[in-house]
Design a protein around this motif. Structure first.
Motif, PDB file in Angstrom:
ATOM      1  N   THR A   1       1.534  40.890  31.246  1.00  0.00           N
ATOM      2  CA  THR A   1       1.764  40.313  32.704  1.00  0.00           C
ATOM      3  C   THR A   1       0.661  39.316  32.815  1.00  0.00           C
ATOM      4  O   THR A   1      -0.082  38.802  32.525  1.00  0.00           O
TER       5      THR A   1
ATOM      6  N   ASN B   1       0.344  43.920  27.908  1.00  0.00           N
ATOM      7  CA  ASN B   1       0.374  46.171  28.059  1.00  0.00           C
ATOM      8  C   ASN B   1       0.270  46.540  27.020  1.00  0.00           C
ATOM      9  O   ASN B   1       0.505  47.880  27.816  1.00  0.00           O
TER      10      ASN B   1
ATOM     11  N   ASP C   1       2.703  48.445  25.157  1.00  0.00           N
ATOM     12  CA  ASP C   1       4.075  48.335  25.219  1.00  0.00           C
ATOM     13  C   ASP C   1       4.854  48.450  23.725  1.00  0.00           C
ATOM     14  O   ASP C   1       5.610  48.693  24.337  1.00  0.00           O
TER      15      ASP C   1
ATOM     16  N   LYS D   1       5.336  40.492  35.506  1.00  0.00           N
ATOM     17  CA  LYS D   1       5.830  40.919  34.317  1.00  0.00           C
ATOM     18  C   LYS D   1       6.703  40.667  33.377  1.00  0.00           C
ATOM     19  O   LYS D   1       7.870  40.003  33.759  1.00  0.00           O
TER      20      LYS D   1
END
Length: 557
Positions: free
Chosen positions: A489, A453, A455, A416
């Motif tokens: 990732t 991801n 986020d 990540k």
């Protein structure tokens, strides 16, 4: 500067002067009229209230008084035309103008009063100049009342005592090379040739120094030279162009061309002198915006004010436009912007009066601060030069963006990777909800080796993702920062170019990360380990073959 036609016609000129055999009385601190010639009424000297005097004519000389007006000078005749004369100079000791009659032998000394009446004071006995036009064309007084004249081409300078009508010859270090007129300032005589070279003459030692290219060349030659009350030099050519030059230090001079004015070309054979006595405190105040966004308009106002004690006879205003301020322009009368420099010329200004000049420009990219200084140069002596300049500073909006990849630059498959983008308002302007700061981060060059991801977060403002771009916008006060973070990732088996390169951009004026920026703070560079790619991309059957071969060989010794 005299022409050959003037020389040929000078003998035909009608002499309209008052003749007299006596020299003027010894000059005193308070100017007084000399004893009148027989049959002549007493005449007054010049009052020296910003007098710029010009004589011109090919067969007879006409004296003119120049008055500063917006954008230049306006000339009005003084009295009738008279016998042809040249080399005029105004004597500070008695405030009369003197000249050399343009006819030999003897080269009579003439005195001219404020009404334009010419008095012939008789012969001086000067020799005829050998080179050039064979006549005395250049003349000027020093502060002690010595009258210097020259032919303009040879290496002889004559110093005349106007009270005794005697002269002293000064041999110069070189020929004057076509200096048609000169003026006195700071212990030296200054003249300009037709090529634009400025010549400095030391009347004590005779040393001549030439400075090339000080003013533009003139096809007609610079026939008139005079000194402004503040020490600037004025050179007038025979076509009516007036060049004004500042001289920082006569001993080690630095020259600056302040203005070029178009006056009325009265005729050929131009000569000039001046007299400024009354002190005038001119000042300039420049105002402008404290801040501006890149691409925005910057408007400056320059106010010239006469603080007294006397009226101003005229002035010149200059302003070097700062680099990065593009499309500079003004609509003010008497002003122009040429080569990145504003130049204005104005006329009389009463005590307490002021005049305003506005200049605008566009804040170009790549500049964080505009520092701009305006300077006013009055025509008259200035008792307070401290207020002759004014400076204003305008700061440009500054948005600093920094992006970094957290952790090591080279990562393993499946790892990540987190990215942090910091947006800082370095001022001076606030970004608001209606006019926010913003960034765009196209992560497509990450997505061939990794997956987003989902986020993305921000400490303030709004962040959203629209594949493959990440957007943020928000208000930022001066000095405030916002931080945006997101992660990807790295793929475990399928890879692209093994490079995790990513660039953030902003179209907000003043940002360090515009499209195409080479600022290293806008881009991150990461890598995926190459050996992992080799393993992941090898076919399964190749791996089995290698294993079987290794088993057949057995263990190594």
């Amino acid at each position: 500067m005299r022409s050959l036609l003037a020389r040929a016609c000078s003998a035909l000129a009608v002499l309209t002067v008052v003749t007299g055999a006596t020299a003027p009385a010894t000059a005193s601190a308070t100017p007084s009229a000399p004893a009148p010639a027989p049959g002549a009424a007493p005449r007054a000297p010049f009052n020296c209230a910003g007098d710029i005097l010009l004589s011109a004519g090919l067969t007879a000389s006409q004296l003119y008084r120049g008055v500063a007006v917006t954008g230049g000078l306006s000339f009005a005749p003084i009295g009738p035309a008279s016998a042809l004369y040249d080399a005029i100079g105004l004597n500070p000791a008695d405030r009369y103008t003197y000249a050399i009659r343009a006819q030999g032998p003897g080269w009579n000394l003439l005195r001219i009063d404020d009404a334009g009446v010419v008095t012939d004071l008789g012969t001086v006995g000067l020799p005829t100049p050998v080179l050039g036009l064979g006549a005395y064309t250049a003349g000027a007084f020093d502060t002690a009342g010595n009258f210097y004249v020259a032919g303009g081409s040879d290496n002889l300078l004559q110093r005349i005592d106007v009270n005794t009508r005697t002269f002293t010859t000064i041999t110069l270090s070189q020929n004057l090379g076509g200096v048609a007129d000169f003026t006195y300032r700071g212990g030296y005589l200054w003249g300009v040739s037709a090529t634009g070279a400025l010549t400095r003459i030391d009347p004590v030692s005779g040393t001549v120094t030439v400075y090339a290219g000080v003013v533009p060349a003139s096809a007609t030659g610079y026939g008139g030279a005079f000194t402004y009350g503040n020490g600037d030099l004025g050179f007038l050519d025979n076509a009516g162009l007036l060049r004004r030059i500042s001289v920082t230090d006569p001993l080690t001079p630095v020259f600056r061309l302040l203005s070029t004015q178009t006056t009325v070309a009265v005729s050929g054979n131009v000569d000039a002198t001046s007299c400024f006595v009354a002190a005038t405190d001119l000042g300039v105040v420049k105002t402008g915006p404290a801040t501006v966004r890149p691409g925005g308009t910057v408007t400056y106002r320059l106010r010239v004010t006469n603080h007294g004690p006397g009226p101003s006879s005229g002035w010149t205003l200059t302003d070097q436009i700062p680099a990065g301020l593009t499309d500079a322009a003004t609509t003010a009368s008497g002003c122009s912007v040429t080569g990145g420099s504003l130049s204005c010329t104005g006329g009389a200004l009463a005590v307490g009066a002021h005049t305003d000049v506005t200049v605008t420009g566009t804040a170009g990219p790549g500049t964080t601060t505009f520092v701009n200084t305006a300077n006013v140069r009055g025509n008259d002596p200035d008792p307070n030069p401290a207020n002759d300049s004014s400076t204003t500073t305008t700061r440009v909006a500054d948005l600093t963006i920094t992006k970094r990849q957290e952790g090591p630059a080279t990562v393993d498959p499946g790892a990540k990777v987190t990215y942090t983008i910091t947006v800082t308002n370095d001022g001076p302007l606030a970004y608001t909800a209606g006019d926010p700061a913003s960034i765009t981060d196209d992560i497509s060059r990450l997505l061939d080796d990794a997956r987003y991801n989902g986020d993305a977060r921000a400490t303030s403002g709004t962040v959203r993702y629209d594949n493959p771009e990440l957007f943020w916008s928000g208000a930022l006060a001066p000095g405030a920062s916002a931080t945006v973070t997101f992660s990807v990732t790295v793929n475990a088996r399928t890879f692209g170019n093994l490079k995790l390169d990513n660039t953030v951009v902003s179209d907000v004026p003043g940002s360090n990360c515009p499209e195409g920026s080479r600022d290293a703070r806008c881009t991150t560079h990461g890598k995926v380990k190459a050996k992992d790619k080799d393993k992941a991309e090898r076919p399964v059957e190749d791996t089995l073959k290698d294993t079987a071969a290794h088993t057949a060989k057995g263990p190594r010794d």
